[in-house]
Design a protein around this motif. Sequence first.
Motif, PDB file in Angstrom:
ATOM      1  N   GLY A   1      -0.519   4.605 -10.583  1.00 19.18           N
ATOM      2  CA  GLY A   1      -1.783   3.905 -10.798  1.00 19.18           C
ATOM      3  C   GLY A   1      -2.834   4.106  -9.728  1.00 19.18           C
ATOM      4  N   PHE A   2      -2.559   4.985  -8.765  1.00 19.73           N
ATOM      5  CA  PHE A   2      -3.555   5.256  -7.737  1.00 19.73           C
ATOM      6  C   PHE A   2      -3.282   6.645  -7.148  1.00 19.73           C
ATOM      7  CE2 PHE A   2      -0.964   4.661  -3.876  1.00 19.73           C
ATOM      8  CZ  PHE A   2       0.131   3.979  -4.397  1.00 19.73           C
ATOM      9  N   SER A   3      -4.197   7.101  -6.295  1.00 20.96           N
ATOM     10  CA  SER A   3      -4.066   8.428  -5.700  1.00 20.96           C
ATOM     11  C   SER A   3      -3.101   8.362  -4.524  1.00 20.96           C
ATOM     12  CB  SER A   3      -5.435   8.941  -5.238  1.00 20.96           C
ATOM     13  OG  SER A   3      -6.306   9.065  -6.344  1.00 20.96           O
ATOM     14  N   PHE A   4      -1.835   8.484  -4.828  1.00 19.80           N
ATOM     15  CA  PHE A   4      -0.789   8.342  -3.816  1.00 19.80           C
ATOM     16  C   PHE A   4      -0.981   9.315  -2.657  1.00 19.80           C
ATOM     17  CE2 PHE A   4       3.287   7.157  -2.231  1.00 19.80           C
ATOM     18  CZ  PHE A   4       3.905   8.323  -1.772  1.00 19.80           C
ATOM     19  N   GLY A   5      -1.293  10.556  -2.956  1.00 20.37           N
ATOM     20  CA  GLY A   5      -1.430  11.564  -1.911  1.00 20.37           C
ATOM     21  C   GLY A   5      -2.564  11.300  -0.950  1.00 20.37           C
ATOM     22  N   LEU A   6      -3.505  10.448  -1.334  1.00 18.59           N
ATOM     23  CA  LEU A   6      -4.642  10.117  -0.489  1.00 18.59           C
ATOM     24  C   LEU A   6      -4.489   8.764   0.195  1.00 18.59           C
ATOM     25  CD1 LEU A   6      -7.573  11.272  -2.825  1.00 18.59           C
ATOM     26  CD2 LEU A   6      -6.449  12.556  -0.993  1.00 18.59           C
ATOM     27  N   SER A   7      -3.314   8.165   0.034  1.00 16.19           N
ATOM     28  CA  SER A   7      -3.097   6.798   0.513  1.00 16.19           C
ATOM     29  C   SER A   7      -2.140   6.761   1.695  1.00 16.19           C
ATOM     30  CB  SER A   7      -2.541   5.925  -0.618  1.00 16.19           C
ATOM     31  OG  SER A   7      -3.446   5.848  -1.695  1.00 16.19           O
ATOM     32  N   VAL A   8      -2.506   5.970   2.687  1.00 15.92           N
ATOM     33  CA  VAL A   8      -1.605   5.685   3.801  1.00 15.92           C
ATOM     34  C   VAL A   8      -0.636   4.600   3.326  1.00 15.92           C
ATOM     35  CG1 VAL A   8      -1.414   4.921   6.185  1.00 15.92           C
ATOM     36  CG2 VAL A   8      -3.408   6.248   5.456  1.00 15.92           C
ATOM     37  N   MET A   9       0.646   4.831   3.569  1.00 17.30           N
ATOM     38  CA  MET A   9       1.662   3.927   3.053  1.00 17.30           C
ATOM     39  C   MET A   9       2.485   3.337   4.191  1.00 17.30           C
ATOM     40  SD  MET A   9       1.148   4.116  -0.212  1.00 17.30           S
ATOM     41  CE  MET A   9       2.613   3.267  -0.803  1.00 17.30           C
ATOM     42  N   GLY A  10       3.127   2.217   3.911  1.00 12.98           N
ATOM     43  CA  GLY A  10       3.934   1.577   4.941  1.00 12.98           C
ATOM     44  C   GLY A  10       5.173   0.920   4.383  1.00 12.98           C
ATOM     45  N   TRP A  11       6.133   0.707   5.253  1.00 13.09           N
ATOM     46  CA  TRP A  11       7.346  -0.054   4.951  1.00 13.09           C
ATOM     47  C   TRP A  11       7.347  -1.314   5.805  1.00 13.09           C
ATOM     48  CZ3 TRP A  11      10.594   0.701   1.036  1.00 13.09           C
ATOM     49  CH2 TRP A  11      10.688   1.972   0.467  1.00 13.09           C
ATOM     50  N   TYR A  12       7.735  -2.413   5.199  1.00 13.57           N
ATOM     51  CA  TYR A  12       7.821  -3.714   5.857  1.00 13.57           C
ATOM     52  C   TYR A  12       9.113  -4.382   5.424  1.00 13.57           C
ATOM     53  CZ  TYR A  12       2.818  -3.245   6.840  1.00 13.57           C
ATOM     54  OH  TYR A  12       1.598  -2.819   7.303  1.00 13.57           O
ATOM     55  N   ARG A  13       9.485  -5.442   6.117  1.00 11.89           N
ATOM     56  CA  ARG A  13      10.636  -6.229   5.691  1.00 11.89           C
ATOM     57  C   ARG A  13      10.401  -7.692   6.037  1.00 11.89           C
ATOM     58  NH1 ARG A  13      15.098  -4.023  10.090  1.00 11.89           N
ATOM     59  NH2 ARG A  13      14.253  -5.107  11.937  1.00 11.89           N
ATOM     60  N   GLN A  14      11.135  -8.535   5.330  1.00 16.17           N
ATOM     61  CA  GLN A  14      11.064  -9.969   5.591  1.00 16.17           C
ATOM     62  C   GLN A  14      12.449 -10.563   5.500  1.00 16.17           C
ATOM     63  OE1 GLN A  14       8.217 -12.145   3.191  1.00 16.17           O
ATOM     64  NE2 GLN A  14       8.106 -13.768   4.729  1.00 16.17           N
ATOM     65  N   ALA A  15      12.895 -11.104   6.613  1.00 13.89           N
ATOM     66  CA  ALA A  15      14.183 -11.791   6.658  1.00 13.89           C
ATOM     67  C   ALA A  15      13.965 -13.266   6.338  1.00 13.89           C
ATOM     68  CB  ALA A  15      14.812 -11.622   8.032  1.00 13.89           C
TER      69      ALA A  15
ATOM     70  N   GLU B   1       1.177   8.590   7.230  1.00 15.45           N
ATOM     71  CA  GLU B   1      -0.174   9.037   6.915  1.00 15.45           C
ATOM     72  C   GLU B   1      -0.160  10.006   5.735  1.00 15.45           C
ATOM     73  OE1 GLU B   1      -2.513   7.582   8.616  1.00 15.45           O
ATOM     74  OE2 GLU B   1      -1.212   6.692  10.150  1.00 15.45           O
ATOM     75  N   THR B   2      -1.347  10.356   5.259  1.00 14.30           N
ATOM     76  CA  THR B   2      -1.427  11.271   4.123  1.00 14.30           C
ATOM     77  C   THR B   2      -0.859  12.648   4.454  1.00 14.30           C
ATOM     78  OG1 THR B   2      -3.688  11.831   4.761  1.00 14.30           O
ATOM     79  CG2 THR B   2      -3.416  10.083   3.119  1.00 14.30           C
ATOM     80  N   ASN B   3      -0.884  13.022   5.726  1.00 16.60           N
ATOM     81  CA  ASN B   3      -0.338  14.326   6.124  1.00 16.60           C
ATOM     82  C   ASN B   3       1.130  14.253   6.510  1.00 16.60           C
ATOM     83  OD1 ASN B   3      -0.392  13.037   8.569  1.00 16.60           O
ATOM     84  ND2 ASN B   3      -1.688  14.526   9.615  1.00 16.60           N
TER      85      ASN B   3
END
Length: 113
Positions: free
Chosen positions: A26-40, A52-54
């Motif tokens: 649903g979005f331009s994944f290759g142009l998006s900065v992504m992250g991982w998070y967690r919650q205990a 990053e995108t690169n």
Amino acid sequence: QVQLVESGGGLVQPGGSLRLSCAASGFSFGLSVMGWYRQAPGKQREFLARIETNGATSYADSVKGRFTASRDNAKITMYLQMNSLKPEDTAVYYCHRIGTGSWGQGTQVTVSS
């Protein structure tokens, strides 16, 4: 619409490994900065990794050297390889499109003997 779907969580013994996946749509994944998070339980959501995108990555000190984030833009998927897992890594893990309000539903990781 934007969708992020995590998978790969489960129960693992201390010292073990898991690989989480985050399938995006649903979005331009290759142009998006992504992250991982967690919650205990009882704790605030915690930043783990940014990619990053690169493909450049940065990590929280708590997981540096044990966790590796990666992405496959052709598969529109992000990954988190988790090694040397500890009981304190037990949490719900989320992927996030950084800079937006888009989060996945989370996947439970439990580290216990």
